[in-house]
Design an enzyme around this catalytic site. Structure first.
Site, short mmCIF file in Angstrom:
data_model
loop_
_atom_site.label_atom_id
_atom_site.label_comp_id
_atom_site.label_asym_id
_atom_site.label_seq_id
_atom_site.Cartn_x
_atom_site.Cartn_y
_atom_site.Cartn_z
N ARG A 79 0.83 -1.21 0.00
CA ARG A 79 0.00 0.00 0.00
C ARG A 79 0.86 1.25 0.00
O ARG A 79 1.80 1.38 0.78
CB ARG A 79 -0.91 0.03 1.22
CG ARG A 79 -1.72 1.32 1.27
CD ARG A 79 -2.83 1.25 2.25
NE ARG A 79 -3.54 2.51 2.30
CZ ARG A 79 -4.62 2.72 3.04
NH1 ARG A 79 -5.09 1.73 3.79
NH2 ARG A 79 -5.22 3.87 3.04
N ARG A 88 -6.54 2.37 -3.15
CA ARG A 88 -5.51 1.61 -2.45
C ARG A 88 -5.63 0.12 -2.76
O ARG A 88 -6.72 -0.40 -2.99
CB ARG A 88 -5.56 1.86 -0.96
CG ARG A 88 -6.77 1.36 -0.17
CD ARG A 88 -8.07 2.11 -0.40
NE ARG A 88 -8.06 3.49 0.03
CZ ARG A 88 -8.40 3.89 1.25
NH1 ARG A 88 -8.81 3.03 2.15
NH2 ARG A 88 -8.38 5.14 1.55
N ASP A 91 -6.85 -1.78 2.35
CA ASP A 91 -7.12 -1.01 3.56
C ASP A 91 -7.65 -2.00 4.58
O ASP A 91 -8.56 -2.78 4.28
CB ASP A 91 -8.17 0.06 3.23
CG ASP A 91 -8.55 0.93 4.41
OD1 ASP A 91 -7.65 1.35 5.16
OD2 ASP A 91 -9.75 1.22 4.57
N ASP A 93 -9.10 -1.93 8.46
CA ASP A 93 -9.50 -1.08 9.58
C ASP A 93 -9.98 -1.94 10.73
O ASP A 93 -10.75 -2.89 10.54
CB ASP A 93 -10.63 -0.14 9.16
CG ASP A 93 -10.19 0.88 8.12
OD1 ASP A 93 -9.04 1.34 8.20
OD2 ASP A 93 -11.00 1.21 7.23
#
Ligand code: X6L
Ligand code: MG
Ligand code: MG
Length: 159
Positions: A79, A88, A91, A93
Protein backbone atom coordinates in the site's frame (compact mmCIF):
# COMPACT_ATOMS: atom_id res chain seq x y z
CA UNK A 1 -9.17 -13.68 27.59
CA UNK A 2 -10.32 -14.24 24.03
CA UNK A 3 -13.09 -12.09 22.59
CA UNK A 4 -14.33 -11.33 19.12
CA UNK A 5 -12.76 -8.53 17.12
CA UNK A 6 -13.75 -7.35 13.65
CA UNK A 7 -11.59 -6.03 10.84
CA UNK A 8 -12.92 -4.32 7.72
CA UNK A 9 -10.96 -4.93 4.53
CA UNK A 10 -11.16 -3.03 1.24
CA UNK A 11 -9.31 -2.96 -2.07
CA UNK A 12 -9.83 -1.02 -5.29
CA UNK A 13 -6.49 -1.35 -7.08
CA UNK A 14 -4.97 -4.27 -8.96
CA UNK A 15 -6.25 -7.79 -8.34
CA UNK A 16 -8.68 -6.75 -5.65
CA UNK A 17 -9.89 -10.24 -4.75
CA UNK A 18 -6.32 -11.52 -4.47
CA UNK A 19 -5.41 -8.69 -2.09
CA UNK A 20 -8.37 -9.54 0.15
CA UNK A 21 -7.68 -13.27 -0.07
CA UNK A 22 -4.00 -12.92 0.79
CA UNK A 23 -4.72 -10.50 3.62
CA UNK A 24 -7.27 -12.79 5.26
CA UNK A 25 -5.00 -15.82 4.76
CA UNK A 26 -2.24 -13.94 6.58
CA UNK A 27 -4.33 -12.89 9.58
CA UNK A 28 -4.09 -14.84 12.85
CA UNK A 29 -7.09 -15.96 14.92
CA UNK A 30 -9.63 -15.73 12.08
CA UNK A 31 -12.95 -17.28 13.13
CA UNK A 32 -15.21 -16.32 10.22
CA UNK A 33 -15.11 -14.18 7.08
CA UNK A 34 -18.00 -12.38 5.44
CA UNK A 35 -18.86 -12.62 1.79
CA UNK A 36 -17.10 -10.31 -0.64
CA UNK A 37 -19.06 -7.30 -1.87
CA UNK A 38 -18.43 -4.91 -4.72
CA UNK A 39 -19.16 -1.41 -3.46
CA UNK A 40 -19.35 2.08 -4.92
CA UNK A 41 -16.49 4.28 -3.69
CA UNK A 42 -17.32 6.70 -0.86
CA UNK A 43 -15.36 9.93 -0.35
CA UNK A 44 -12.06 10.97 -1.87
CA UNK A 45 -11.23 11.51 -5.55
CA UNK A 46 -12.94 9.74 -8.43
CA UNK A 47 -11.87 6.12 -8.17
CA UNK A 48 -12.92 2.63 -9.12
CA UNK A 49 -15.26 0.34 -7.17
CA UNK A 50 -14.04 -1.52 -4.11
CA UNK A 51 -14.23 -5.07 -2.98
CA UNK A 52 -15.01 -5.11 0.74
CA UNK A 53 -15.31 -7.81 3.37
CA UNK A 54 -15.19 -8.17 7.16
CA UNK A 55 -13.15 -10.71 9.14
CA UNK A 56 -14.16 -11.90 12.59
CA UNK A 57 -11.22 -12.84 14.85
CA UNK A 58 -11.40 -14.74 18.13
CA UNK A 59 -8.34 -13.35 19.81
CA UNK A 60 -6.70 -12.24 23.01
CA UNK A 61 -4.54 -9.67 21.26
CA UNK A 62 -4.66 -6.10 22.55
CA UNK A 63 -6.21 -3.29 20.51
CA UNK A 64 -2.75 -2.01 19.71
CA UNK A 65 -1.57 -5.44 18.57
CA UNK A 66 -4.62 -5.64 16.34
CA UNK A 67 -3.87 -2.21 14.89
CA UNK A 68 -0.35 -3.40 14.18
CA UNK A 69 -1.74 -6.43 12.34
CA UNK A 70 -3.84 -4.12 10.17
CA UNK A 71 -0.83 -1.98 9.33
CA UNK A 72 1.42 -4.96 8.59
CA UNK A 73 -1.24 -6.41 6.33
CA UNK A 74 -1.46 -3.15 4.36
CA UNK A 75 2.31 -3.00 4.09
CA UNK A 76 2.43 -6.57 2.75
CA UNK A 77 0.08 -5.42 -0.03
CA UNK A 78 2.53 -2.64 -0.96
CA UNK A 79 0.00 0.00 0.00
CA UNK A 80 1.20 3.47 -0.98
CA UNK A 81 -0.02 6.36 1.17
CA UNK A 82 -0.90 9.03 -1.33
CA UNK A 83 -4.04 11.10 -1.51
CA UNK A 84 -6.44 11.11 1.48
CA UNK A 85 -9.23 8.59 0.85
CA UNK A 86 -7.62 7.74 -2.50
CA UNK A 87 -7.47 4.34 -4.21
CA UNK A 88 -5.51 1.61 -2.45
CA UNK A 89 -4.43 -2.00 -2.91
CA UNK A 90 -5.53 -2.80 0.63
CA UNK A 91 -7.12 -1.01 3.56
CA UNK A 92 -7.57 -2.87 6.84
CA UNK A 93 -9.50 -1.08 9.58
CA UNK A 94 -10.05 -2.21 13.15
CA UNK A 95 -13.81 -1.83 13.49
CA UNK A 96 -14.86 -3.27 16.82
CA UNK A 97 -13.59 -5.34 19.74
CA UNK A 98 -16.18 -6.90 22.07
CA UNK A 99 -16.16 -5.12 25.42
CA UNK A 100 -13.37 -2.68 24.52
CA UNK A 101 -13.28 1.06 23.95
CA UNK A 102 -10.13 2.95 23.04
CA UNK A 103 -9.86 6.68 22.39
CA UNK A 104 -6.29 7.64 21.61
CA UNK A 105 -4.92 9.98 18.94
CA UNK A 106 -3.92 7.15 16.60
CA UNK A 107 -6.41 4.45 17.64
CA UNK A 108 -10.14 4.79 18.17
CA UNK A 109 -12.30 1.69 18.79
CA UNK A 110 -15.11 1.30 17.85
CA UNK A 111 -14.10 2.83 14.53
CA UNK A 112 -15.73 6.28 14.47
CA UNK A 113 -16.80 6.47 10.80
CA UNK A 114 -16.87 3.07 9.31
CA UNK A 115 -19.96 1.58 10.82
CA UNK A 116 -21.99 4.43 9.37
CA UNK A 117 -21.12 2.99 5.95
CA UNK A 118 -23.05 0.33 4.04
CA UNK A 119 -19.78 -0.99 2.57
CA UNK A 120 -18.82 -1.98 6.12
CA UNK A 121 -22.24 -2.73 7.63
CA UNK A 122 -23.48 -5.12 4.97
CA UNK A 123 -20.48 -7.48 5.10
CA UNK A 124 -20.34 -6.97 8.89
CA UNK A 125 -23.91 -8.36 9.04
CA UNK A 126 -22.71 -11.67 7.57
CA UNK A 127 -20.50 -12.34 10.59
CA UNK A 128 -22.25 -10.42 13.43
CA UNK A 129 -25.90 -9.67 12.59
CA UNK A 130 -26.92 -9.02 16.21
CA UNK A 131 -24.05 -6.62 16.78
CA UNK A 132 -24.90 -4.69 13.62
CA UNK A 133 -28.59 -4.62 14.54
CA UNK A 134 -27.62 -2.99 17.86
CA UNK A 135 -25.81 -0.08 16.19
CA UNK A 136 -28.04 3.00 16.11
CA UNK A 137 -29.13 3.85 12.58
CA UNK A 138 -27.40 0.88 10.96
CA UNK A 139 -30.58 -0.64 9.51
CA UNK A 140 -31.50 2.67 7.89
CA UNK A 141 -28.05 3.15 6.38
CA UNK A 142 -28.02 -0.38 4.98
CA UNK A 143 -31.49 0.06 3.48
CA UNK A 144 -30.68 3.45 1.96
CA UNK A 145 -27.36 2.37 0.42
CA UNK A 146 -28.11 -1.26 -0.45
CA UNK A 147 -27.89 -0.45 -4.17
CA UNK A 148 -24.24 0.65 -3.70
CA UNK A 149 -23.24 -2.81 -2.42
CA UNK A 150 -23.45 -5.98 -4.53
CA UNK A 151 -22.71 -9.48 -3.22
CA UNK A 152 -19.92 -11.15 -5.20
CA UNK A 153 -19.55 -14.45 -3.33
CA UNK A 154 -17.32 -16.10 -0.75
CA UNK A 155 -13.68 -15.08 -0.55
CA UNK A 156 -12.22 -18.39 -1.69
CA UNK A 157 -14.19 -18.38 -4.94
CA UNK A 158 -13.43 -14.79 -5.87
CA UNK A 159 -9.64 -14.82 -5.94
C1 X6L B 1 -19.31 12.23 6.69
C2 X6L B 1 -18.49 12.51 5.63
C3 X6L B 1 -19.25 10.98 7.23
C4 X6L B 1 -17.61 11.59 5.11
C5 X6L B 1 -18.39 10.03 6.72
C6 X6L B 1 -16.73 8.03 5.47
C7 X6L B 1 -15.67 9.72 4.24
C8 X6L B 1 -15.87 7.11 4.95
C9 X6L B 1 -14.79 8.80 3.73
C10 X6L B 1 -17.56 10.34 5.66
C11 X6L B 1 -16.65 9.35 5.12
C12 X6L B 1 -14.89 7.50 4.08
C13 X6L B 1 -13.66 2.68 1.04
C14 X6L B 1 -14.43 3.58 0.31
C15 X6L B 1 -12.84 4.62 1.30
C16 X6L B 1 -14.03 1.31 1.02
C17 X6L B 1 -15.83 1.92 -0.42
C18 X6L B 1 -13.93 6.52 3.54
C19 X6L B 1 -12.92 7.04 2.57
N1 X6L B 1 -12.67 3.34 1.66
N2 X6L B 1 -15.50 3.23 -0.42
N3 X6L B 1 -13.89 4.82 0.50
N4 X6L B 1 -15.10 0.99 0.27
N5 X6L B 1 -16.88 1.52 -1.14
O1 X6L B 1 -13.39 0.45 1.63
O2 X6L B 1 -13.98 5.36 3.86
S1 X6L B 1 -11.81 5.89 1.85
MG1 MG C 1 -11.06 2.32 5.56
MG1 MG D 1 -7.81 2.50 6.98
Amino acid sequence: MKRFAYLGLGSNLGDRAAFLQEAVAGLPDVAEVSGVYETAPVGGPEQGPYLNCVAQLLTDRTPRQLLQLCQESEKAAQRVRDERWGPRTLDVDLLWIDGEEVDEPDLVVPHPRMHQRAFVLIPFCDVAPELVASLPGAAEIMAADAAQVAAIGPLTLSS
